[in-house]
Scaffold this motif. Structure first.
Motif, mmCIF file in Angstrom:
data_model
loop_
_atom_site.group_PDB
_atom_site.id
_atom_site.type_symbol
_atom_site.label_atom_id
_atom_site.label_comp_id
_atom_site.label_asym_id
_atom_site.label_seq_id
_atom_site.Cartn_x
_atom_site.Cartn_y
_atom_site.Cartn_z
ATOM 1 N N LEU A 148 -1.764 -7.565 2.148
ATOM 2 C CA LEU A 148 -0.773 -7.310 2.140
ATOM 3 C C LEU A 148 -0.574 -7.759 3.550
ATOM 4 C CD1 LEU A 148 -0.741 -4.153 0.808
ATOM 5 C CD2 LEU A 148 -0.270 -6.643 -0.444
ATOM 6 N N GLN A 149 0.773 -9.052 4.390
ATOM 7 C CA GLN A 149 0.716 -9.382 5.879
ATOM 8 C C GLN A 149 1.437 -7.670 6.176
ATOM 9 O OE1 GLN A 149 3.216 -12.805 5.373
ATOM 10 N NE2 GLN A 149 1.715 -13.939 4.730
ATOM 11 N N ALA A 150 1.641 -8.128 7.516
ATOM 12 C CA ALA A 150 1.477 -6.240 8.156
ATOM 13 C C ALA A 150 3.277 -6.090 7.526
ATOM 14 C CB ALA A 150 1.882 -7.177 9.426
ATOM 15 N N LEU A 151 4.036 -7.271 7.262
ATOM 16 C CA LEU A 151 5.310 -6.810 7.587
ATOM 17 C C LEU A 151 5.649 -6.815 6.168
ATOM 18 C CD1 LEU A 151 8.586 -6.243 8.415
ATOM 19 C CD2 LEU A 151 9.073 -9.242 8.439
ATOM 20 N N GLU A 152 5.065 -7.300 4.810
ATOM 21 C CA GLU A 152 4.984 -7.184 3.588
ATOM 22 C C GLU A 152 4.692 -5.479 3.571
ATOM 23 O OE1 GLU A 152 3.344 -8.487 -0.361
ATOM 24 O OE2 GLU A 152 2.415 -9.190 1.425
ATOM 25 N N GLU A 153 3.820 -5.395 4.314
ATOM 26 C CA GLU A 153 3.132 -3.927 3.964
ATOM 27 C C GLU A 153 3.914 -2.839 4.324
ATOM 28 O OE1 GLU A 153 -0.337 -1.067 6.241
ATOM 29 O OE2 GLU A 153 -0.885 -3.248 4.575
ATOM 30 N N GLN A 154 4.412 -3.128 5.779
ATOM 31 C CA GLN A 154 5.806 -2.157 6.365
ATOM 32 C C GLN A 154 6.955 -1.709 4.511
ATOM 33 O OE1 GLN A 154 5.397 -0.110 8.946
ATOM 34 N NE2 GLN A 154 3.072 -0.732 8.332
ATOM 35 N N ASP A 155 7.912 -3.830 4.426
ATOM 36 C CA ASP A 155 9.242 -3.202 3.590
ATOM 37 C C ASP A 155 8.155 -2.347 2.487
ATOM 38 O OD1 ASP A 155 10.221 -4.758 6.023
ATOM 39 O OD2 ASP A 155 10.082 -6.513 4.848
ATOM 40 N N ALA A 156 7.132 -2.503 1.844
ATOM 41 C CA ALA A 156 6.844 -2.259 0.745
ATOM 42 C C ALA A 156 6.762 -0.510 1.109
ATOM 43 C CB ALA A 156 5.564 -2.318 0.570
ATOM 44 N N LEU A 157 6.338 -0.255 1.705
ATOM 45 C CA LEU A 157 6.114 1.328 2.351
ATOM 46 C C LEU A 157 7.500 2.117 2.405
ATOM 47 C CD1 LEU A 157 3.113 1.336 5.303
ATOM 48 C CD2 LEU A 157 3.364 2.697 2.693
ATOM 49 N N TYR A 158 8.462 1.529 3.127
ATOM 50 C CA TYR A 158 9.982 1.940 2.979
ATOM 51 C C TYR A 158 10.092 2.394 1.119
ATOM 52 C CZ TYR A 158 14.743 2.431 3.721
ATOM 53 O OH TYR A 158 16.180 3.361 3.882
ATOM 54 N N ASP A 159 9.790 0.939 0.853
ATOM 55 C CA ASP A 159 10.262 0.945 -0.612
ATOM 56 C C ASP A 159 10.262 1.640 -1.456
ATOM 57 O OD1 ASP A 159 11.880 -0.645 0.221
ATOM 58 O OD2 ASP A 159 11.365 -2.624 -0.744
ATOM 59 N N LEU A 160 8.724 2.576 -1.571
ATOM 60 C CA LEU A 160 7.675 3.244 -1.897
ATOM 61 C C LEU A 160 8.626 4.885 -1.852
ATOM 62 C CD1 LEU A 160 5.410 4.113 -3.760
ATOM 63 C CD2 LEU A 160 4.059 3.803 -1.806
ATOM 64 N N ALA A 161 9.007 4.813 -0.585
ATOM 65 C CA ALA A 161 8.817 6.117 -0.028
ATOM 66 C C ALA A 161 10.738 6.559 -0.208
ATOM 67 C CB ALA A 161 9.656 6.286 1.843
ATOM 68 N N VAL A 162 11.639 5.463 -0.428
ATOM 69 C CA VAL A 162 12.910 5.795 -0.716
ATOM 70 C C VAL A 162 12.511 6.492 -2.137
ATOM 71 C CG1 VAL A 162 15.017 4.370 -1.133
ATOM 72 C CG2 VAL A 162 13.801 4.255 0.819
ATOM 73 N N ALA A 163 12.029 5.895 -3.010
ATOM 74 C CA ALA A 163 11.390 5.577 -5.070
ATOM 75 C C ALA A 163 11.249 7.026 -4.735
ATOM 76 C CB ALA A 163 10.978 4.271 -4.978
ATOM 77 N N LEU A 164 10.132 7.479 -4.007
ATOM 78 C CA LEU A 164 8.794 9.050 -4.083
ATOM 79 C C LEU A 164 10.891 10.052 -4.354
ATOM 80 C CD1 LEU A 164 6.155 7.905 -2.311
ATOM 81 C CD2 LEU A 164 6.188 8.709 -4.812
#
Length: 271
Positions: free
Chosen positions: A136-152
């Motif tokens: 995972l690239q750094a920006l990809e990981e950070q974007d995915a963390l935000y999407d995951l937090a919102v989905a949770l």
């Protein structure tokens, strides 16, 4: 216990844990996988093949391909094959502190039963359960963390009737723990550095990060133990360097946290 529930000599675990990044694994087990244990992270993953069974929140659950597993921090669980065919899965261990960067101090979302068929969660977690060969690239990981937090947050729904925790005070305490995890940390010290009364701080810490301050200290010490073991240090040297009294003290907490003793954990990674 049936024959297929016994540990298999062919069990294997592949692990990717870049410095400062998210730990991800892919594994296969023919029978028994893990004894009851607790992480201080979310364990979010997908079963790729077979039936993945685990006790969680008072019931035996069965994960099949297509569902998303969302195990809450500090929830006791185990792991085993639900059929003689064994099971294969991928899992990512998400630090609640990373989720809080998006939530900004809300109580951690809780997915009841540890399983969800919601497509929003499946899509949001997909980045973290892709093949380990794809870093995972750094920006990809950070974007995915935000999407995951919102989905949770959306899938779990907002908790009702609880006062918002003091996020800044808890973060000060967490930062202090990270700097001094190998030392003897007291609630008095955390109270002083956070500026928050100790019992209120302890309650807020659990709500924000999913575990108690003491458990958080212990898991940070175990993080260092795992890193040292992978670097070739002995069990006793790793235990003492990480702040445990001795090897048996460390082994007891290691097994509680990961469901297997440290020697067995290393063996699976090298299989």
């Amino acid at each position: 216990m049936s024959d297929h529930a016994l540990p298999s000599p062919h069990d294997w675990v592949r692990r990717h844990s870049p410095p400062g990044g998210i730990e991800r694994i892919e594994a296969w087990f023919g029978g028994h996988g893990y004894d009851p244990h607790r992480h201080d992270t979310y364990a979010i993953g997908q079963t790729l093949a077979g039936v993945q069974s685990f006790h969680y929140s008072g019931a035996l659950r069965h994960s099949l391909p297509g569902a998303t597993m969302v195990l809450h921090p500090d929830e006791l669980h185990d792991g085993m094959a639900g059929s003689a065919a064994g099971f294969r899965y991928r899992m990512a261990y998400i630090d609640p502190a990373s989720i809080q960067q998006a939530l900004g101090g809300e109580t951690l979302p809780y997915i009841r039963g540890g399983l969800s068929d919601d497509l929003r969660l499946r899509c949001a977690s997909q980045v973290f359960v892709q093949a380990l060969e794809h870093p995972l690239q750094a920006l990809e990981e950070q974007d995915a963390l935000y999407d995951l937090a919102v989905a949770l947050r959306v899938v779990a729904g907002k908790p009702r009737g609880r006062k918002r925790p003091d996020y800044q005070a808890a973060e000060r305490a967490r930062g202090f723990i990270l700097e001094h995890a190998e030392q003897d940390i007291t609630l008095e010290a955390l109270e002083q550095v956070s500026g928050r009364e100790r019992w209120s701080l302890s309650r807020d810490f659990r709500a924000l990060y999913g575990t108690s301050p003491y458990r958080y200290v212990t898991l940070r010490r175990l993080d260092r133990v795992r890193a040292m073991l992978l670097d070739g240090f002995s069990l006793v040297d790793a235990a003492l360097a990480a702040g445990f009294h001795d090897q048996s003290h460390m082994t007891r907490y290691f097994t509680r946290a990961y469901g297997v003793p440290p020697a067995r954990w290393l063996q699976r990674l090298r299989a």
